[in-house]
Design an enzyme around this catalytic site. Structure first.
Site, PDB file in Angstrom:
ATOM      1  N   ASP A  43       0.815  -1.217   0.000  1.00  0.00           N
ATOM      2  CA  ASP A  43       0.000   0.000   0.000  1.00  0.00           C
ATOM      3  C   ASP A  43       0.853   1.273   0.000  1.00  0.00           C
ATOM      4  OD1 ASP A  43       0.974   0.045   2.621  1.00  0.00           O
ATOM      5  OD2 ASP A  43      -0.889  -0.717   3.482  1.00  0.00           O
ATOM      6  N   ARG A  57       1.328   7.069   0.523  1.00  0.00           N
ATOM      7  CA  ARG A  57       0.562   6.015   1.199  1.00  0.00           C
ATOM      8  C   ARG A  57      -0.845   6.048   0.647  1.00  0.00           C
ATOM      9  NH1 ARG A  57      -2.398   2.803   3.253  1.00  0.00           N
ATOM     10  NH2 ARG A  57      -2.210   1.826   5.311  1.00  0.00           N
ATOM     11  N   ASP A  62      -5.607  -1.012   3.462  1.00  0.00           N
ATOM     12  CA  ASP A  62      -4.547  -1.522   4.351  1.00  0.00           C
ATOM     13  C   ASP A  62      -4.202  -2.927   3.890  1.00  0.00           C
ATOM     14  OD1 ASP A  62      -2.720  -1.594   6.366  1.00  0.00           O
ATOM     15  OD2 ASP A  62      -4.156  -2.049   7.959  1.00  0.00           O
ATOM     16  N   THR A  63      -2.919  -3.161   3.684  1.00  0.00           N
ATOM     17  CA  THR A  63      -2.466  -4.476   3.225  1.00  0.00           C
ATOM     18  C   THR A  63      -1.568  -5.103   4.290  1.00  0.00           C
ATOM     19  OG1 THR A  63      -0.531  -3.549   2.124  1.00  0.00           O
ATOM     20  CG2 THR A  63      -2.561  -3.757   0.811  1.00  0.00           C
ATOM     21  N   GLU A  65       1.462  -6.428   6.435  1.00  0.00           N
ATOM     22  CA  GLU A  65       2.780  -5.828   6.617  1.00  0.00           C
ATOM     23  C   GLU A  65       3.883  -6.731   6.080  1.00  0.00           C
ATOM     24  OE1 GLU A  65       3.412  -2.921   7.561  1.00  0.00           O
ATOM     25  OE2 GLU A  65       1.523  -2.249   8.445  1.00  0.00           O
ATOM     26  N   ARG A 108       4.530  10.760   4.855  1.00  0.00           N
ATOM     27  CA  ARG A 108       4.156  10.211   3.554  1.00  0.00           C
ATOM     28  C   ARG A 108       2.924  10.961   3.044  1.00  0.00           C
ATOM     29  NH1 ARG A 108       3.639   3.915   5.053  1.00  0.00           N
ATOM     30  NH2 ARG A 108       2.223   4.955   6.570  1.00  0.00           N
TER      31      ARG A 108
END
Length: 409
Positions: A43, A57, A62-63, A65, A108
């Site tokens: 992501d 970002r 949300d992917t 980690e 970010r």
């Protein structure tokens, strides 16, 4: 911090050139064009615009980690990065669109990334490599991402694929399948029953561990798996509870069957032992009987001790043998000469002959004082019979002196 300031200035200049001021409350008009430099993870990307490179970002997605400093690599994290690499290759042109907050605490840029009018944020969720995430106040791209996630759940893609080993649905399905594979019929063979009992016990353990995992997932905790399956946790838990109950029943049934077989085998073993003991006892008795018979056949008369001679009375001391005196000659009665016949008288009647007078009583001597002693039966003279001995003789008897011994005259 210096880099962040420069980036902010550059971004403000670009936004001003497009007619939008920094911090504008009209995010739909806030966008810039950029060029992809690299994909950092599922992501996050790095782009270049106005001669500057910035980390971007992706918003509302949300992917798992892969590079978090405080977490391990999560399930499908590498796959999410690979998928984003397929969508955005270095040099690709993209459009960045912003929401209310333009940067995060890591400096970010927060943006929706479009490529050829396709929202990459939603494409990641549609493939199942990410979930919708709301970090207030930015929610501009949340609806399309949520819609894409629902599509992935329905199709069983990525994080919702129950055939990918690391996903929670896969772990739940694996535990349920372990129980289903036990079947409903118990095997008949003892070894198969033991294997079935072991498999059922393993299925119980796996289902319990998976249920513990489900119960540990808290949507309020960090980590994608805590938030990805919120609505599914209840159904997952109920499926696992049913599987645990079924597997525990199978364990109980199988162990009960094994126990019955063990008891039957033990009874057979004990019966066989009793039979074997009885057979051995018969064999021992038979062998003992045969040995006794063999000894009896081979037995030699045991030498008997010679009977002790009966004690003989010691001979009475004999007086010195003196030559026995010759027996005195038995005096014979003096033969009287027969009287001369008288001159024949005139015939007269014949006088009856009188029996010989009985010998004089035994007084130790003959009537004339010089008689023979009165001998007893043990002193039998030759040819004489004792007067007390029975006899059939009725003729005249001649007695020895003493009147005890006689012989026919």
């Amino acid at each position: 911090m210096k880099t962040f300031v420069l980036a902010s200035v550059s971004l403000i200049g670009l936004l001003a050139g497009s007619g939008c001021a920094a911090g504008s409350s009209a995010p739909n008009d806030s966008s810039v064009d950029a060029q992809v430099v690299e994909v950092i993870d599922g992501d996050t990307i790095r782009v270049e615009y106005a001669g500057e490179r910035q980390s971007v970002r992706l918003l509302n997605i949300d992917t798992p980690e892969t590079k978090h400093p405080d977490r391990d690599v999560e399930c499908l994290g590498p796959e999410a990065s690979d998928y984003l690499n397929e969508l955005l290759a270095p040099g690709d042109s993209v459009r960045l669109e912003f929401d209310e907050e333009r940067t995060d605490r890591y400096d970010r840029i927060l943006a929706g990334v479009f490529k050829d009018d396709d929202l990459i944020n939603a494409a990641i969720a549609r493939a199942g490599f990410g979930i919708a995430a709301y970090f207030e106040p930015n929610d501009r791209f949340l609806p399309p991402v949520q819609e894409a996630q629902a599509e992935a759940e329905s199709a069983g893609r990525g994080l919702f694929n129950d055939s990918l080993p690391c996903t929670v649905p896969s772990q739940v399905q694996e535990a349920v399948d372990e129980v289903d594979e036990l079947g409903t019929e118990l095997p008949e063979e003892y070894e198969a029953l033991e294997e079935s009992a072991a498999s059922a016990a393993a299925a119980v353990l796996l289902a319990e561990e998976t249920r513990d995992l489900i119960l540990s997932l808290d949507p309020d905790e960090p980590g994608i798996h805590h938030r990805a399956y919120g609505p599914l946790l209840g159904p997952f838990e109920r499926r696992l509870d049913r599987a645990i109950t079924t597997a525990e029943e199978r364990v109980s049934e199988t162990k009960g069957e094994i126990q019955e077989i063990d008891e039957a085998r033990e009874a057979e073993r004990e019966a066989a032992e009793r039979q074997e003991s009885a057979r051995e006892e018969v064999e021992r008795q038979k062998a003992a009987d045969q040995a006794a018979e063999e000894r009896e056949r081979n037995r030699q008369p045991a030498p008997q001790p010679a009977p002790a001679p009966a004690p003989q009375p010691a001979p009475a001391p004999q007086p010195t043998q003196q030559p026995a005196p010759a027996p005195a000659p038995v005096p014979q009665p003096t033969q009287q000469p027969a009287p001369a016949p008288a001159p024949a008288p005139a015939p007269a009647p014949q006088r009856t002959q009188q029996p010989a007078p009985a010998p004089a009583p035994n007084n130790g001597s003959s009537g004339g004082g010089g008689g023979t002693p009165n001998l007893g039966p043990s002193d039998r003279p030759a040819g004489y019979t004792h007067r007390n001995e029975p006899t059939n003789y009725t003729g005249p008897r001649c007695f020895l002196p003493g009147g005890n011994w006689w012989k026919p005259c």
